[in-house]
Design a protein around this motif. Structure first.
Motif, PDB file in Angstrom:
ATOM      1  N   ALA A 234       0.892  -1.145   0.187  1.00  0.00           N
ATOM      2  CA  ALA A 234       0.060  -0.025   0.017  1.00  0.00           C
ATOM      3  C   ALA A 234       0.776   1.286  -0.287  1.00  0.00           C
ATOM      4  N   LEU A 235       2.246   1.078   0.399  1.00  0.00           N
ATOM      5  CA  LEU A 235       3.027   2.182   0.516  1.00  0.00           C
ATOM      6  C   LEU A 235       3.927   2.275  -0.481  1.00  0.00           C
ATOM      7  N   GLY A 236       3.834   1.367  -1.360  1.00  0.00           N
ATOM      8  CA  GLY A 236       4.773   1.392  -2.676  1.00  0.00           C
ATOM      9  C   GLY A 236       5.625   0.227  -2.809  1.00  0.00           C
ATOM     10  N   ALA A 237       5.757  -0.635  -2.018  1.00  0.00           N
ATOM     11  CA  ALA A 237       7.085  -1.550  -1.671  1.00  0.00           C
ATOM     12  C   ALA A 237       6.937  -2.688  -3.127  1.00  0.00           C
ATOM     13  N   ASN A 238       7.895  -3.106  -3.263  1.00  0.00           N
ATOM     14  CA  ASN A 238       7.892  -4.493  -4.239  1.00  0.00           C
ATOM     15  C   ASN A 238       7.459  -5.526  -3.181  1.00  0.00           C
ATOM     16  N   PRO A 239       6.579  -6.325  -3.628  1.00  0.00           N
ATOM     17  CA  PRO A 239       6.137  -7.457  -2.930  1.00  0.00           C
ATOM     18  C   PRO A 239       7.219  -8.471  -2.781  1.00  0.00           C
ATOM     19  N   LEU A 240       8.094  -8.577  -3.720  1.00  0.00           N
ATOM     20  CA  LEU A 240       9.155  -9.537  -3.658  1.00  0.00           C
ATOM     21  C   LEU A 240      10.332  -9.387  -2.547  1.00  0.00           C
ATOM     22  N   THR A 241      10.230  -8.257  -2.330  1.00  0.00           N
ATOM     23  CA  THR A 241      11.186  -7.647  -1.043  1.00  0.00           C
ATOM     24  C   THR A 241      10.771  -8.660   0.426  1.00  0.00           C
ATOM     25  N   PHE A 242       9.398  -8.741   0.662  1.00  0.00           N
ATOM     26  CA  PHE A 242       9.037  -9.455   1.871  1.00  0.00           C
ATOM     27  C   PHE A 242       9.544 -10.959   1.681  1.00  0.00           C
ATOM     28  N   MET A 243       9.662 -11.509   0.712  1.00  0.00           N
ATOM     29  CA  MET A 243      10.193 -12.827   0.565  1.00  0.00           C
ATOM     30  C   MET A 243      11.844 -12.903   0.790  1.00  0.00           C
ATOM     31  N   GLY A 244      12.496 -11.856   0.966  1.00  0.00           N
ATOM     32  CA  GLY A 244      13.908 -11.899   1.187  1.00  0.00           C
ATOM     33  C   GLY A 244      14.284 -11.509   2.531  1.00  0.00           C
ATOM     34  N   LEU A 245      15.698 -11.044   2.685  1.00  0.00           N
ATOM     35  CA  LEU A 245      16.164 -10.783   3.959  1.00  0.00           C
ATOM     36  C   LEU A 245      15.613  -9.860   4.661  1.00  0.00           C
ATOM     37  N   ALA A 246      15.211  -8.817   4.213  1.00  0.00           N
ATOM     38  CA  ALA A 246      14.402  -7.651   4.908  1.00  0.00           C
ATOM     39  C   ALA A 246      13.167  -8.079   5.384  1.00  0.00           C
ATOM     40  N   GLY A 247      12.387  -9.213   4.873  1.00  0.00           N
ATOM     41  CA  GLY A 247      11.134  -9.664   4.973  1.00  0.00           C
ATOM     42  C   GLY A 247      11.106 -10.875   5.933  1.00  0.00           C
ATOM     43  N   VAL A 248      10.796 -12.019   5.420  1.00  0.00           N
ATOM     44  CA  VAL A 248      10.628 -13.208   5.827  1.00  0.00           C
ATOM     45  C   VAL A 248      12.038 -13.503   6.796  1.00  0.00           C
ATOM     46  N   GLY A 249      13.284 -13.115   6.073  1.00  0.00           N
ATOM     47  CA  GLY A 249      14.296 -13.308   6.990  1.00  0.00           C
ATOM     48  C   GLY A 249      14.452 -12.713   8.342  1.00  0.00           C
ATOM     49  N   ASP A 250      14.294 -11.548   8.249  1.00  0.00           N
ATOM     50  CA  ASP A 250      14.247 -10.694   9.571  1.00  0.00           C
ATOM     51  C   ASP A 250      13.150 -10.863  10.513  1.00  0.00           C
ATOM     52  N   LEU A 251      12.038 -11.280   9.964  1.00  0.00           N
ATOM     53  CA  LEU A 251      10.921 -11.803  10.700  1.00  0.00           C
ATOM     54  C   LEU A 251      11.000 -13.093  11.618  1.00  0.00           C
ATOM     55  N   TYR A 252      11.504 -13.958  10.972  1.00  0.00           N
ATOM     56  CA  TYR A 252      12.146 -15.421  11.367  1.00  0.00           C
ATOM     57  C   TYR A 252      13.358 -15.092  12.592  1.00  0.00           C
ATOM     58  N   ALA A 253      14.143 -14.272  12.168  1.00  0.00           N
ATOM     59  CA  ALA A 253      15.262 -14.127  13.381  1.00  0.00           C
ATOM     60  C   ALA A 253      14.602 -13.470  14.549  1.00  0.00           C
ATOM     61  N   THR A 254      13.839 -12.568  14.194  1.00  0.00           N
ATOM     62  CA  THR A 254      13.232 -11.485  15.406  1.00  0.00           C
ATOM     63  C   THR A 254      11.928 -12.111  16.325  1.00  0.00           C
ATOM     64  N   ALA A 255      11.422 -13.046  15.746  1.00  0.00           N
ATOM     65  CA  ALA A 255      10.297 -13.733  16.212  1.00  0.00           C
ATOM     66  C   ALA A 255      10.412 -15.020  16.695  1.00  0.00           C
ATOM     67  N   THR A 256      11.667 -15.486  16.747  1.00  0.00           N
ATOM     68  CA  THR A 256      12.167 -16.744  17.371  1.00  0.00           C
ATOM     69  C   THR A 256      13.293 -16.862  18.116  1.00  0.00           C
ATOM     70  N   SER A 257      14.081 -15.484  18.510  1.00  0.00           N
ATOM     71  CA  SER A 257      15.139 -15.636  19.330  1.00  0.00           C
ATOM     72  C   SER A 257      15.068 -14.761  20.577  1.00  0.00           C
ATOM     73  N   VAL A 258      15.584 -15.216  21.632  1.00  0.00           N
ATOM     74  CA  VAL A 258      15.788 -14.467  22.975  1.00  0.00           C
ATOM     75  C   VAL A 258      16.699 -13.186  22.785  1.00  0.00           C
ATOM     76  N   HIS A 259      17.559 -13.258  21.835  1.00  0.00           N
ATOM     77  CA  HIS A 259      18.391 -12.162  21.406  1.00  0.00           C
ATOM     78  C   HIS A 259      17.641 -10.900  21.141  1.00  0.00           C
ATOM     79  N   SER A 260      16.316 -11.142  20.672  1.00  0.00           N
ATOM     80  CA  SER A 260      15.364 -10.073  20.386  1.00  0.00           C
ATOM     81  C   SER A 260      14.694  -9.350  21.453  1.00  0.00           C
ATOM     82  N   ARG A 261      14.733  -8.168  21.830  1.00  0.00           N
ATOM     83  CA  ARG A 261      14.363  -7.422  22.825  1.00  0.00           C
ATOM     84  C   ARG A 261      12.655  -7.600  22.496  1.00  0.00           C
ATOM     85  N   ASN A 262      12.342  -7.398  21.545  1.00  0.00           N
ATOM     86  CA  ASN A 262      10.759  -7.354  21.096  1.00  0.00           C
ATOM     87  C   ASN A 262      10.101  -8.979  21.512  1.00  0.00           C
TER      88      ASN A 262
END
Length: 339
Positions: A234-262
């Motif tokens: 909706a903001l103009g991003a390329n949908p393929l970006t979310f299948m890459g490191l800044a998308g699914v990659g970063d989500l996986y690392a942040t949503a599964t690790s105790v190193h993540s403050r979030n």
């Protein structure tokens, strides 16, 4: 590899880890912090104990409290201060660069959105630093915990810029045997992915704390990524970006690790702690907490359906019980997956 002068603004865990990568690549690295005690510790002991424990820093990382001294002569400047401080520090940087008469490449490495304006890091940097003092703006995104990077855990990130040659230059100064950098030209998608994964990570921590298993976690991960991509597009991003490191990659690392403050904030949320208790206990910036509010507001403004984000917002800011929020999500009308 030729030596490049690089200033890193912000001596938190990620800023320090990035400075260390650059120093190990034999660049001239200046790490700026407004905390004199932290600067003294880094320069005298080669440690940043509050953020990175006893992991030693390369002796080439030199810390400063004087912003002018840190950026004078730098060809590349990384902004790694918290989102809430990005604009203020960028304004001071503009004044400093104007005083020196210096032009630099600006690189943002903070994952968040500005409250009130909904601006991304690259937008804040571009607004505060006049074009005559910046060659281009780029951002670093991807699955990259500082705790792993400092220990040389194989790490892959992406650097995005409207100017691919600038992205390639940043790629070259960072890449080494344990830190591999890819390039892309999608600033919007890269930054939206980097910011919004923090929101989903809070939810993932709460699920873990509440005792939910793989089914629930996979549901959150998959539908959370769908929300991230929906707003990004909706903001103009390329949908393929979310299948890459800044998308699914970063989500996986942040949503599964105790190193993540979030993720750790979500754990405490599931334990029934209040927002104030979580912030006080962490003692560090939890980007996902403010980002949740920003994204909830932005989704309403853009008329983008983001039920998981809304649920996390209600738990954080309206004191809704996490189990009630989950029940409401599960009780929503069913529809096609692509909707």
């Amino acid at each position: 590899m030729s030596t490049t002068s690089i200033a890193v603004l912000g001596a938190g865990s990620w800023g320090t880890a990035l400075a260390n990568v650059l120093a190990e690549n034999h660049h001239d690295v200046r790490l700026w912090s407004h905390r004199a005690a932290q600067v003294a510790e880094i320069n005298e002991t080669h440690l940043n104990s509050k953020y990175l424990g006893e992991n030693p820093l390369h002796e080439g990382v030199v810390a400063y409290t004087d912003l002018r001294a840190a950026v004078a002569g730098a060809e590349i400047i990384l902004s790694v201060v918290p989102t809430k401080a990005t604009r203020e520090v960028a304004h001071k940087l503009q004044e400093t660069l104007a005083n020196i008469g210096q032009k630099v490449i600006l690189v943002g490495a903070t994952k968040g959105l500005e409250p009130g304006t909904y601006k991304r890091t690259s937008e804040m940097l571009a607004e505060e630093v006049d074009p005559k003092y910046r060659e281009a703006v780029a951002v670093i995104e991807g699955p990259s915990h500082a705790e792993g990077t400092i220990k040389h855990d194989p790490t892959l990130v992406s650097v995005a810029s409207d100017d691919l040659k600038v992205a390639e230059r940043v790629q070259a100064v960072f890449t080494n045997a344990s830190f591999r950098v890819y390039t892309n030209d999608d600033l919007v998608g890269s930054e939206i992915g980097g910011a919004l994964k923090n929101v989903i990570a809070i939810g993932a921590g709460a699920l873990e704390s509440l005792g939910y298993d793989a089914n629930a976690k996979a549901a959150l991960f998959t539908r959370g990524l769908a929300e991230i991509a929906r707003l990004g597009q909706a903001l103009g991003a390329n949908p393929l970006t979310f299948m890459g490191l800044a998308g699914v990659g970063d989500l996986y690392a942040t949503a599964t690790s105790v190193h993540s403050r979030n993720f750790r904030a979500g754990l405490q949320l599931g334990e029934g702690k209040s927002l104030d208790e979580i912030v006080a206990h962490m003692g560090m910036v939890i980007e996902g907490i403010s980002t949740t509010k920003v994204v909830h507001e932005l989704a309403q403004q853009k008329h983008v359906d983001m039920p998981i984000t809304k649920a996390i917002y209600q738990v954080l800011y309206e004191n809704q019980d996490p189990k009630d929020a989950i029940a409401e999500l599960m009780g929503r009308p069913v529809h096609q997956e692509g909707e």
